[in-house]
Design an enzyme around this catalytic site. Sequence first.
Site, PDB file in Angstrom:
ATOM      1  N   CYS A 221      -0.480   4.237   2.145  1.00  0.00           N
ATOM      2  CA  CYS A 221      -0.326   3.973   3.580  1.00  0.00           C
ATOM      3  C   CYS A 221       1.128   4.118   4.028  1.00  0.00           C
ATOM      4  CB  CYS A 221      -0.764   2.549   3.918  1.00  0.00           C
ATOM      5  SG  CYS A 221      -2.242   2.011   3.097  1.00  0.00           S
ATOM      6  N   ASP A 222       2.038   3.576   3.267  1.00  0.00           N
ATOM      7  CA  ASP A 222       3.411   3.404   3.777  1.00  0.00           C
ATOM      8  C   ASP A 222       4.462   4.270   3.081  1.00  0.00           C
ATOM      9  OD1 ASP A 222       2.462   1.532   5.540  1.00  0.00           O
ATOM     10  OD2 ASP A 222       2.800  -0.158   4.206  1.00  0.00           O
TER      11      ASP A 222
ATOM     12  N   CYS B  52       0.839  -1.202   0.000  1.00  0.00           N
ATOM     13  CA  CYS B  52       0.000   0.000   0.000  1.00  0.00           C
ATOM     14  C   CYS B  52       0.873   1.250   0.000  1.00  0.00           C
ATOM     15  CB  CYS B  52      -0.924  -0.033   1.224  1.00  0.00           C
ATOM     16  SG  CYS B  52      -1.999   1.394   1.327  1.00  0.00           S
TER      17      CYS B  52
HETATM   18  C1  LIG Z   1       0.070  -3.451   4.464  1.00  0.00           C
HETATM   19  C2  LIG Z   1      -1.098  -2.502   4.503  1.00  0.00           C
HETATM   20  C3  LIG Z   1      -0.932  -1.295   5.139  1.00  0.00           C
HETATM   21  C4  LIG Z   1      -2.000  -0.410   5.193  1.00  0.00           C
HETATM   22  N1  LIG Z   1      -1.822   0.803   5.826  1.00  0.00           N
HETATM   23  C5  LIG Z   1      -2.858   1.675   5.895  1.00  0.00           C
HETATM   24  C6  LIG Z   1      -2.697   2.951   6.521  1.00  0.00           C
HETATM   25  O1  LIG Z   1      -1.613   3.295   7.010  1.00  0.00           O
HETATM   26  N2  LIG Z   1      -3.775   3.778   6.539  1.00  0.00           N
HETATM   27  C7  LIG Z   1      -4.993   3.445   6.003  1.00  0.00           C
HETATM   28  O2  LIG Z   1      -5.931   4.226   6.088  1.00  0.00           O
HETATM   29  N3  LIG Z   1      -5.148   2.262   5.376  1.00  0.00           N
HETATM   30  C8  LIG Z   1      -4.126   1.376   5.311  1.00  0.00           C
HETATM   31  N4  LIG Z   1      -4.273   0.200   4.653  1.00  0.00           N
HETATM   32  C9  LIG Z   1      -5.573  -0.111   4.043  1.00  0.00           C
HETATM   33  C10 LIG Z   1      -6.557  -0.511   5.141  1.00  0.00           C
HETATM   34  O3  LIG Z   1      -5.938  -1.427   6.025  1.00  0.00           O
HETATM   35  C11 LIG Z   1      -7.784  -1.144   4.508  1.00  0.00           C
HETATM   36  O4  LIG Z   1      -8.344  -0.229   3.590  1.00  0.00           O
HETATM   37  C12 LIG Z   1      -8.820  -1.490   5.583  1.00  0.00           C
HETATM   38  O5  LIG Z   1      -8.296  -2.418   6.499  1.00  0.00           O
HETATM   39  C13 LIG Z   1     -10.075  -2.074   4.927  1.00  0.00           C
HETATM   40  O6  LIG Z   1     -10.936  -2.491   5.929  1.00  0.00           O
HETATM   41  P1  LIG Z   1     -12.010  -3.616   5.646  1.00  0.00           P
HETATM   42  O7  LIG Z   1     -12.698  -3.838   6.942  1.00  0.00           O
HETATM   43  O8  LIG Z   1     -12.809  -3.279   4.455  1.00  0.00           O
HETATM   44  O9  LIG Z   1     -11.194  -4.928   5.207  1.00  0.00           O
HETATM   45  P2  LIG Z   1     -10.082  -5.749   5.977  1.00  0.00           P
HETATM   46  O10 LIG Z   1      -9.264  -4.902   6.862  1.00  0.00           O
HETATM   47  O11 LIG Z   1      -9.396  -6.535   4.913  1.00  0.00           O
HETATM   48  O12 LIG Z   1     -10.918  -6.754   6.897  1.00  0.00           O
HETATM   49  C14 LIG Z   1     -11.644  -7.806   6.353  1.00  0.00           C
HETATM   50  C15 LIG Z   1     -11.839  -8.856   7.420  1.00  0.00           C
HETATM   51  O13 LIG Z   1     -12.727  -9.868   6.917  1.00  0.00           O
HETATM   52  C16 LIG Z   1     -12.270 -11.131   7.342  1.00  0.00           C
HETATM   53  N5  LIG Z   1     -12.772 -12.140   6.436  1.00  0.00           N
HETATM   54  C17 LIG Z   1     -12.543 -12.235   5.090  1.00  0.00           C
HETATM   55  N6  LIG Z   1     -13.184 -13.313   4.579  1.00  0.00           N
HETATM   56  C18 LIG Z   1     -13.832 -13.904   5.619  1.00  0.00           C
HETATM   57  C19 LIG Z   1     -14.651 -15.071   5.725  1.00  0.00           C
HETATM   58  N7  LIG Z   1     -14.933 -15.849   4.664  1.00  0.00           N
HETATM   59  N8  LIG Z   1     -15.153 -15.408   6.945  1.00  0.00           N
HETATM   60  C20 LIG Z   1     -14.865 -14.642   8.041  1.00  0.00           C
HETATM   61  N9  LIG Z   1     -14.084 -13.529   7.998  1.00  0.00           N
HETATM   62  C21 LIG Z   1     -13.577 -13.170   6.799  1.00  0.00           C
HETATM   63  C22 LIG Z   1     -10.757 -10.990   7.302  1.00  0.00           C
HETATM   64  O14 LIG Z   1     -10.134 -11.966   8.122  1.00  0.00           O
HETATM   65  C23 LIG Z   1     -10.563  -9.569   7.813  1.00  0.00           C
HETATM   66  O15 LIG Z   1     -10.403  -9.532   9.205  1.00  0.00           O
HETATM   67  C24 LIG Z   1      -3.233  -0.736   4.601  1.00  0.00           C
HETATM   68  C25 LIG Z   1      -3.393  -1.963   3.951  1.00  0.00           C
HETATM   69  C26 LIG Z   1      -2.338  -2.840   3.891  1.00  0.00           C
HETATM   70  C27 LIG Z   1      -2.524  -4.167   3.198  1.00  0.00           C
END
Ligand SMILES: Cc1cc2nc3c(=O)[nH]c(=O)nc-3n(C[C@H](O)[C@H](O)[C@H](O)COP(=O)(O)OP(=O)(O)OC[C@H]3O[C@@H](n4cnc5c(N)ncnc54)[C@H](O)[C@@H]3O)c2cc1C
Length: 329
Positions: free
Chosen positions: A141-142, A138
């Site tokens: 983010c980083d 990302c």
């Molecule tokens: C390395 C990295 C660094 C980042 N740094 C930043 C930052 O500094 N600032 C920022 O704003 N954003 C950052 N981001 C982006 C941010 O983390 C994401 O946009 C955010 O986490 C999205 O949230 P979400 O809840 O949509 O999905 P996710 O955080 O992906 O959460 C999805 C959840 O669903 C669960 N899940 C999936 N499938 C299933 C299933 N079949 N059954 C049960 N559970 C399931 C997963 O285990 C997970 O816990 C970063 C992303 C990455 C990869």
Amino acid sequence: MPTTHSYDVVIIGAGPAGMCAGMYAGRAMLKTVVLERGFPGGELLNTEVIEDYPGFEHVLGHELAQKFADHAAKFGAEFKNGVTIDCVRRLDDGTFETIADSGDRYLSPAVIVTAGGTPIKLGIPGEQEYAGKGVSYCAICDGAFFRGHTIAVVGGGDAATEEADFLTRYAEKVYLIHRRGELRSSKLLQQRLFANPKIEVIWDTVVESVDGDAQGLVKNLKLRHVTTDERRDLAVTGLFVFVGFRPNTGIIDGHVDHDEMGYLLTDFNMHTSIRGLFAAGDVRAQLTRQVTTAVGDATTAAIAAEKYLKAIADGDPAEPIVGTGGYTA
Ligand SMILES: Cc1cc2nc3c(=O)[nH]c(=O)nc-3n(C[C@H](O)[C@H](O)[C@H](O)COP(=O)(O)OP(=O)(O)OC[C@H]3O[C@@H](n4cnc5c(N)ncnc54)[C@H](O)[C@@H]3O)c2cc1C
């Protein structure tokens, strides 16, 4: 022995979007469960430091995750961890049946999918070990952690091309490493890339491994030319991998509208093309994917779900939720 549970709202995934949706749904006094295959946090648990969440100039990913989870639980959302969802389907009477791999069933009139997505990994030695310690997926983010550094980007599509250009705001030098002799990205992005003096493209080359220093941070990549097999070292402190991102949408049984990459399409209310099925966060088609956008989506999704449930209770479920052109299928 598999059991059946009934809720007003089932939320699939406890990342930032799922936990925020849980907070709003719980606060609205809806019987809410957040189902998570691991532990609450989602990608926050793979992020060392967050510096762009308003009000938190510097917060550890796992600390922010804990705050989100505590806040949602305080308002009554129930968390079930270690529950992997295999499938969610809509029954003939409109109820959703969410089925876990244990066979447990969760019945609810509304479901919010917040299952996020998964960056595709290179699968090379050192990649996992140095994730968050120089290896990133990302740039927004980083990128700021690499001010003045020499770094590498892997990939040849739009994301890699655009993010390599973006990363030169911070990095002194960016190598773009691509396994082919030409990029797949749009011509405009390529023009920008080739015009940027801080970028050097390394063609026909793959990264074979990532090496670290005594502090456990990235210091070197081992490269291999795909046609000559010639190997060499490249000294960098960061490796950004952009070889694709897969939304976790395989759990939805039947057709739901999505874009060409598989991200779920929603209306302004986060309602998908299936009535009662909402989507929020990284799983949804949108411009960018951040914690802020995930919680924004989730806020809307939870409030829209509440209005949807009220419409059902009032015997009027076919009405658009708040009059902004919701799907009525
Ligand atoms: C390395 C990295 C660094 C980042 N740094 C930043 C930052 O500094 N600032 C920022 O704003 N954003 C950052 N981001 C982006 C941010 O983390 C994401 O946009 C955010 O986490 C999205 O949230 P979400 O809840 O949509 O999905 P996710 O955080 O992906 O959460 C999805 C959840 O669903 C669960 N899940 C999936 N499938 C299933 C299933 N079949 N059954 C049960 N559970 C399931 C997963 O285990 C997970 O816990 C970063 C992303 C990455 C990869």
